[in-house]
Write an enzyme that holds these catalytic residues in place. Structure first.
Site, short mmCIF file in Angstrom:
data_model
loop_
_atom_site.label_atom_id
_atom_site.label_comp_id
_atom_site.label_asym_id
_atom_site.label_seq_id
_atom_site.Cartn_x
_atom_site.Cartn_y
_atom_site.Cartn_z
N LYS A 129 0.80 -1.24 0.00
CA LYS A 129 0.00 0.00 0.00
C LYS A 129 0.83 1.28 0.00
O LYS A 129 0.39 2.30 -0.52
CB LYS A 129 -0.95 0.02 1.21
CG LYS A 129 -2.12 -0.95 1.06
CD LYS A 129 -3.09 -0.80 2.22
CE LYS A 129 -4.31 -1.66 2.02
NZ LYS A 129 -5.34 -1.48 3.06
N ASP B 130 -10.37 2.60 1.11
CA ASP B 130 -10.72 2.07 2.43
C ASP B 130 -11.64 3.04 3.17
O ASP B 130 -12.75 2.69 3.59
CB ASP B 130 -9.46 1.88 3.29
CG ASP B 130 -8.72 0.58 2.99
OD1 ASP B 130 -9.38 -0.40 2.62
OD2 ASP B 130 -7.49 0.56 3.14
P1 NDP Z 1 -3.32 -2.46 11.78
O1 NDP Z 1 -2.48 -3.61 12.22
O2 NDP Z 1 -2.73 -1.42 10.89
O3 NDP Z 1 -3.90 -1.71 13.09
C1 NDP Z 1 -4.49 -2.41 14.12
C2 NDP Z 1 -5.07 -1.45 15.15
O4 NDP Z 1 -5.76 -2.23 16.14
C3 NDP Z 1 -4.03 -0.63 15.89
O5 NDP Z 1 -4.54 0.63 16.22
C4 NDP Z 1 -3.81 -1.47 17.16
O6 NDP Z 1 -3.36 -0.71 18.25
C5 NDP Z 1 -5.21 -1.94 17.42
N1 NDP Z 1 -5.27 -3.15 18.25
C6 NDP Z 1 -5.08 -4.43 17.84
N2 NDP Z 1 -5.24 -5.27 18.88
C7 NDP Z 1 -5.53 -4.50 19.97
C8 NDP Z 1 -5.80 -4.78 21.33
N3 NDP Z 1 -5.81 -6.04 21.79
N4 NDP Z 1 -6.08 -3.76 22.16
C9 NDP Z 1 -6.10 -2.48 21.70
N5 NDP Z 1 -5.83 -2.15 20.42
C10 NDP Z 1 -5.56 -3.15 19.56
O7 NDP Z 1 -4.60 -3.11 11.11
P2 NDP Z 1 -5.59 -2.47 10.03
O8 NDP Z 1 -5.87 -1.08 10.42
O9 NDP Z 1 -5.08 -2.73 8.67
O10 NDP Z 1 -6.88 -3.38 10.22
C11 NDP Z 1 -7.72 -3.25 11.37
C12 NDP Z 1 -9.00 -4.02 11.14
O11 NDP Z 1 -9.71 -3.42 10.06
C13 NDP Z 1 -8.80 -5.49 10.73
O12 NDP Z 1 -9.71 -6.26 11.47
C14 NDP Z 1 -9.16 -5.51 9.26
O13 NDP Z 1 -9.70 -6.75 8.87
C15 NDP Z 1 -10.22 -4.43 9.21
N6 NDP Z 1 -10.40 -3.83 7.90
C16 NDP Z 1 -11.67 -3.81 7.39
C17 NDP Z 1 -11.92 -3.27 6.17
C18 NDP Z 1 -13.30 -3.28 5.66
O14 NDP Z 1 -13.51 -2.97 4.48
N7 NDP Z 1 -14.31 -3.58 6.48
C19 NDP Z 1 -10.85 -2.68 5.35
C20 NDP Z 1 -9.54 -2.70 5.98
C21 NDP Z 1 -9.34 -3.28 7.21
P3 NDP Z 1 -1.79 -0.40 18.48
O15 NDP Z 1 -1.45 0.75 17.59
O16 NDP Z 1 -1.72 -0.07 19.91
O17 NDP Z 1 -1.04 -1.67 18.12
#
Ligand code: NDP
Length: 284
Positions: A73, A109
């Site tokens: 990306k 997105d």
């Molecule tokens: P990233 O890995 O870039 O980001 C994940 C985020 O979730 C971070 O902010 C992270 O926090 C947080 N996080 C994860 N686990 C925990 C936890 N246990 N407690 C608190 N915070 C947590 O992932 P993406 O942004 O790419 O994806 C996120 C979700 O979005 C996924 O489930 C993906 O499938 C979904 N998605 C859905 C789309 C749709 O069209 N519906 C499109 C794109 C994505 P920290 O920064 O602290 O690590």
């Protein structure tokens, strides 16, 4: 890629490192069939080392565009000839569109999320609480900023990532954006209109619970989730039981496809046809 038939097969595709795009292929091709377009959407596995060659190859072969997913990306930007407004702010591209003879990077997105959100509320002038600061949250936050929200509160576990996003929203979009570091149960601000789970909490785990003080969710708030599998996440179910208006992540995924097809073909595809195809491909 022959044009010797009396109809033209236009090509778009998805460049990813693994074969994770299959439900999207089914959804996009269902729209092409429904609208009588002789187009194909193909899944292409591309390694990071060969991304530049793949983009040049797609151009040489007359692709009208393609989607790209992680890990491409950001690195794809070096191989493109321009960026759309929101992609330029977030510096991430998931959808490439041929305009004239140029490949332009867009990000669908956040646009998909916004299109889905607009079915229940107009975000202009609203106050938003967004959990997460990763790729999905970043795309959503930038589009919400461009759509004129009043305020965004980013709630994130990692302070550095959350601060970076809040700073981007303030600097690039002059937005009232603040960070609250997520420690324990977060109480949603009383004046919030829209609450979004932009984290991966709940993905493939219907029991996973977002650490939110449930009593802070008020009737009439919109509660949206980016997680699309399961479709009904625990957050959405609990928020609905508090009188919130739930919005599932499948709508975001479908509308991302809708926006991509609009960019590539110029037609306005039927989201209901696409959602049915996606649900059946995902078995949900
Ligand atoms: P990233 O890995 O870039 O980001 C994940 C985020 O979730 C971070 O902010 C992270 O926090 C947080 N996080 C994860 N686990 C925990 C936890 N246990 N407690 C608190 N915070 C947590 O992932 P993406 O942004 O790419 O994806 C996120 C979700 O979005 C996924 O489930 C993906 O499938 C979904 N998605 C859905 C789309 C749709 O069209 N519906 C499109 C794109 C994505 P920290 O920064 O602290 O690590």
């Amino acid at each position: 890629m022959s044009t010797s038939q009396h109809f033209l097969h236009e090509l778009v595709g998805s460049m990813s490192q693994g074969a994770d795009g299959n439900p999207t292929v089914v959804m996009i091709e269902a729209a092409f069939r429904h609208h009588g377009l002789h187009w194909r959407y193909v899944n292409l596995e591309v390694s990071p080392e060969q991304l530049g060659d793949a983009v040049r190859g797609a151009k040489a072969m007359g692709f009208r565009g393609f989607n790209c997913s992680l890990p491409h990306k950001v690195s794809v930007i070096a191989h493109l000839e321009g960026l759309g407004e929101s992609a330029a702010v977030m510096r991430a591209v998931n959808c490439v569109v041929r305009r004239g003879d140029r490949f332009i990077g867009e990000n669908t997105d956040g646009k998909g999320f916004l299109k889905s959100l607009r079915t229940v509320i107009d975000p202009a002038g609203k106050s938003v609480v967004l959990f997460g600061a990763g790729g999905a949250a970043r795309a959503i936050a930038v589009e919400l900023g461009l759509a004129g929200v009043r305020r965004i509160t980013i709630v994130n576990r990692s302070e550095a990532r959350g601060a970076e996003l809040a700073g981007l929203l303030r600097d690039a979009l002059r937005l009232d954006a603040r960070l609250e570091v997520w420690r324990g149960e977060h109480a949603v601000a009383e004046d919030a209109d829209i609450v979004i789970n932009g984290t991966s909490i709940g993905l493939y785990d219907g029991g996973a619970r977002l650490p939110i003080a449930l009593e802070s969710l008020r009737p009439g708030m919109v509660a949206a989730d980016v997680v699309f599998n399961p479709v009904q996440t625990r957050f959405l179910i609990e928020a609905a039981s508090r009188g919130c208006i739930p919005l599932d992540g499948l709508g975001m995924l479908v509308n991302q496809g809708v926006v991509g097809i609009q960019y590539w073909t110029g037609i306005d595809p039927d989201p209901a046809v696409m959602r049915r195809a996606l649900e059946s491909a995902m078995g949900v």
